[in-house]
Scaffold this motif. Sequence first.
Motif, PDB file in Angstrom:
ATOM      1  N   LEU A  68      39.329 -10.147   9.167  1.00 33.57           N
ATOM      2  CA  LEU A  68      40.047 -10.954   8.187  1.00 33.57           C
ATOM      3  C   LEU A  68      41.404 -10.343   7.862  1.00 33.57           C
ATOM      4  CD1 LEU A  68      40.056 -13.364   6.221  1.00 33.57           C
ATOM      5  CD2 LEU A  68      38.985 -11.864   4.540  1.00 33.57           C
ATOM      6  N   PHE A  69      41.447  -9.032   7.714  1.00 35.56           N
ATOM      7  CA  PHE A  69      42.714  -8.361   7.421  1.00 35.56           C
ATOM      8  C   PHE A  69      43.711  -8.563   8.554  1.00 35.56           C
ATOM      9  CE2 PHE A  69      45.380  -4.617   8.133  1.00 35.56           C
ATOM     10  CZ  PHE A  69      46.154  -4.673   6.983  1.00 35.56           C
ATOM     11  N   SER A  72      44.799 -12.237   8.971  1.00 34.45           N
ATOM     12  CA  SER A  72      45.736 -12.627   7.912  1.00 34.45           C
ATOM     13  C   SER A  72      47.109 -12.011   8.149  1.00 34.45           C
ATOM     14  CB  SER A  72      45.205 -12.184   6.547  1.00 34.45           C
ATOM     15  OG  SER A  72      43.980 -12.812   6.270  1.00 34.45           O
ATOM     16  N   ALA A  75      48.769 -13.899  10.998  1.00 34.12           N
ATOM     17  CA  ALA A  75      49.134 -15.261  10.604  1.00 34.12           C
ATOM     18  C   ALA A  75      50.336 -15.265   9.666  1.00 34.12           C
ATOM     19  CB  ALA A  75      47.939 -15.945   9.928  1.00 34.12           C
ATOM     20  N   ILE A  76      50.321 -14.421   8.655  1.00 26.50           N
ATOM     21  CA  ILE A  76      51.428 -14.375   7.700  1.00 26.50           C
ATOM     22  C   ILE A  76      52.697 -13.865   8.376  1.00 26.50           C
ATOM     23  CG2 ILE A  76      52.261 -13.226   5.607  1.00 26.50           C
ATOM     24  CD1 ILE A  76      49.314 -13.353   4.608  1.00 26.50           C
TER      25      ILE A  76
END
Length: 139
Positions: A68-69, A72, A75-76
């Motif tokens: 998840l880290f 994210s 993606a960001i």
Amino acid sequence: MTDPEAKKKKERLYGTLFLGSIAGASGLIGFSSALAAAKKRDTKGFDAGVMGGKGLHESGVALATRALFWGSAWAIGGCGILFYGIWKLSGAKTAEEFRMKVGNLLPRIPKNDPPQSRTEFENLTDLLKYVSEEWGKEK
């Protein structure tokens, strides 16, 4: 700062807080319902993933947290680079200038004033019936 500008900033802040809280609540509800469904489907496997078990290098929670880290972050970072590149290629200095430049590039959407068809429906069934009857008819 004048009074209308302050009022506009305050409205934007409230709008941002509202949308942010809705998005956060939606994410939390979606994640917790997915977690509950996974636990309900396979309780034993779920517990082994949370605690870690024999033959596992790390627990499922640690693996999911790491994924998840990094997901994210990618993606960001990727979206940020993409949007910054578009901003710089447009040559705009302010958000208003960017909006005007992009607005000139995109096709115009004609105004529907006065409306050429129905705009009020009693319920979803009424809307779907109207769409199915009117689809493809020339006006």
